[in-house]
Design an enzyme around this catalytic site. Structure first.
Site, PDB file in Angstrom:
ATOM      1  N   ASN A   9       0.875  -1.172   0.000  1.00 49.39           N
ATOM      2  CA  ASN A   9       0.000   0.000   0.000  1.00 49.39           C
ATOM      3  C   ASN A   9       0.914   1.224   0.000  1.00 49.39           C
ATOM      4  OD1 ASN A   9      -1.852   2.013   0.421  1.00 49.39           O
ATOM      5  ND2 ASN A   9      -2.273   1.491   2.566  1.00 49.39           N
ATOM      6  N   TRP A  10       1.092   1.789  -1.189  1.00 46.11           N
ATOM      7  CA  TRP A  10       2.040   2.904  -1.307  1.00 46.11           C
ATOM      8  C   TRP A  10       1.495   4.217  -0.770  1.00 46.11           C
ATOM      9  CZ3 TRP A  10       4.167   2.037  -6.984  1.00 46.11           C
ATOM     10  CH2 TRP A  10       5.069   0.969  -6.959  1.00 46.11           C
ATOM     11  N   LYS A  11       0.189   4.264  -0.515  1.00 44.94           N
ATOM     12  CA  LYS A  11      -0.434   5.518  -0.055  1.00 44.94           C
ATOM     13  C   LYS A  11      -0.115   6.635  -1.054  1.00 44.94           C
ATOM     14  CE  LYS A  11      -0.204   3.654   4.557  1.00 44.94           C
ATOM     15  NZ  LYS A  11      -0.233   3.891   5.991  1.00 44.94           N
ATOM     16  N   HIS A  93      -9.656   1.893   4.454  1.00 44.96           N
ATOM     17  CA  HIS A  93      -8.403   2.079   5.201  1.00 44.96           C
ATOM     18  C   HIS A  93      -8.631   3.115   6.306  1.00 44.96           C
ATOM     19  CE1 HIS A  93      -4.325   3.252   6.213  1.00 44.96           C
ATOM     20  NE2 HIS A  93      -3.934   2.100   5.689  1.00 44.96           N
ATOM     21  N   GLU A  95      -6.988   5.540   7.268  1.00 51.63           N
ATOM     22  CA  GLU A  95      -6.730   6.936   6.863  1.00 51.63           C
ATOM     23  C   GLU A  95      -7.920   7.493   6.086  1.00 51.63           C
ATOM     24  OE1 GLU A  95      -2.918   6.135   5.051  1.00 51.63           O
ATOM     25  OE2 GLU A  95      -2.125   5.665   7.044  1.00 51.63           O
ATOM     26  N   GLU A 165      -5.746  -3.893  10.788  1.00 49.72           N
ATOM     27  CA  GLU A 165      -4.724  -2.869  10.967  1.00 49.72           C
ATOM     28  C   GLU A 165      -5.050  -2.033  12.201  1.00 49.72           C
ATOM     29  OE1 GLU A 165      -2.595  -2.020   6.974  1.00 49.72           O
ATOM     30  OE2 GLU A 165      -4.294  -0.667   7.157  1.00 49.72           O
ATOM     31  N   GLY A 171       2.254   3.072  10.670  1.00 50.48           N
ATOM     32  CA  GLY A 171       3.251   4.113  10.469  1.00 50.48           C
ATOM     33  C   GLY A 171       3.952   4.563  11.736  1.00 50.48           C
ATOM     34  N   SER A 203       3.033  -1.268  10.566  1.00 46.54           N
ATOM     35  CA  SER A 203       4.468  -1.356  10.848  1.00 46.54           C
ATOM     36  C   SER A 203       5.051  -2.740  10.597  1.00 46.54           C
ATOM     37  CB  SER A 203       4.766  -0.872  12.275  1.00 46.54           C
ATOM     38  OG  SER A 203       4.437   0.503  12.408  1.00 46.54           O
ATOM     39  N   GLY A 225       4.821   1.582   4.702  1.00 44.75           N
ATOM     40  CA  GLY A 225       6.167   2.148   4.590  1.00 44.75           C
ATOM     41  C   GLY A 225       7.207   1.214   3.992  1.00 44.75           C
TER      42      GLY A 225
HETATM   43  P1  PGA Z   1       2.624   0.889   7.591  1.00 44.26           P
HETATM   44  O1  PGA Z   1       1.184   1.084   6.904  1.00 44.26           O
HETATM   45  O2  PGA Z   1       3.143  -0.449   7.135  1.00 44.26           O
HETATM   46  O3  PGA Z   1       3.446   2.036   7.086  1.00 44.26           O
HETATM   47  O4  PGA Z   1       2.405   0.934   9.069  1.00 44.26           O
HETATM   48  C1  PGA Z   1       0.307   0.000   6.767  1.00 44.26           C
HETATM   49  C2  PGA Z   1      -0.992   0.478   6.174  1.00 44.26           C
HETATM   50  O5  PGA Z   1      -1.479   1.553   6.556  1.00 44.26           O
HETATM   51  O6  PGA Z   1      -1.577  -0.200   5.300  1.00 44.26           O
END
Ligand code: PGA
Length: 239
Positions: A9-11, A93, A95, A165, A171, A203, A225
């Site tokens: 997931n590159w966001k 997600h 976010e 998650e 993150g 993470s 990340g």
């Molecule tokens: P992260 O993000 O690996 O940077 O914690 C995971 C995600 O939000 O899908």
């Protein structure tokens, strides 16, 4: 035995040029045949990465609108993703829930639309830190999963990808312990099916993936990340 699934997931990271550079390097290395890999890039890079990645690697979007078309300035629809040969779409997600007002109700509508277009939904659930501290994790996750699965057939539930998650782990460098993750994955398993792929996210790193994957109900990872770096993502896939 469910084949392990790893999703990048590159966001909101990587321009088209950067995404192409990643994919050209990524395809240089052989992937284990018993793993499924999917890359979820920004919308702008989807067409380009689909050209570079072989068909054995899936491509997905990070969100989509629930309507087929219409006056929704800035949004992207399921048929637009299908046209770009996307097979997956991340839905709900944290976010998106936090910054873009997505709710269990919109998540549910998006899942129904995605399934109607043969896009595989990657449905994200997870509790906030304060909810964990108040012992509400199980209630929160149960509510999110039940809302997501409403009206789905047994077959559709078996074909869903769920990503657990915990919001406090995303993150932050503070991943859930394998035991914390497994406890919630077991709950999700009991609410879904033996075939449903249940991924852990938050993470994930090359260092912690092996102990996470040793848990009986963890079928893979949704990686933020660490998926931006070719070598780290490969190390995670090859745990
Ligand atoms: P992260 O993000 O690996 O940077 O914690 C995971 C995600 O939000 O899908």
């Amino acid at each position: 035995m469910i084949q392990p699934l790893f999703i990048a997931n590159w966001k909101m990271n990587k321009t088209v040029a950067e995404a192409e550079t990643f994919c050209r390097a990524f395809v240089q290395q052989p992937l284990p045949i018993d793993r499924t890999v999917v890359v979820c890039s920004p919308f702008t890079a989807l067409a380009s990465i689909r050209q570079i990645l072989p068909n054995t690697i899936g491509v997905g979007a990070q969100t989509m609108h629930q309507a087929d078309s219409g006056a929704f300035t800035g949004e992207i629809s399921a048929p637009m993703l299908v046209e770009l040969s996307c097979q997956y779409v991340i839905i709900g997600h944290s976010e998106r829930r936090q910054y873009f007002a997505e709710t269990d109700a919109t998540v549910h509508e998006k899942i129904l639309t995605a399934l109607r277009y043969n896009l595989k939904p990657i449905v994200c659930v997870g509790e906030l830190l304060v909810q964990r501290q108040n012992n509400e994790t199980e209630t929160v996750v149960r509510t999110q999963i039940q809302a997501a699965m409403r009206e789905l057939s047994t077959d559709q539930i078996a074909n869903l990808v769920i990503a657990y998650e915990p919001v406090w782990a995303i993150g932050t460098g503070l991943a859930a312990t394998p035991e914390q993750a497994q406890a919630v994955h077991a709950l999700i398993r009991s609410l879904t099916s033996a075939q449903t792929r249940i991924l852990y996210g938050g993470s994930v790193t090359p260092e912690n993936i092996t102990s996470l994957m040793a848990q009986p109900d963890i079928n893979g990872g949704l990686v933020g990340g660490a998926s931006l770096d070719v070598q780290k993502f490969l190390q995670i896939i090859n745990y």
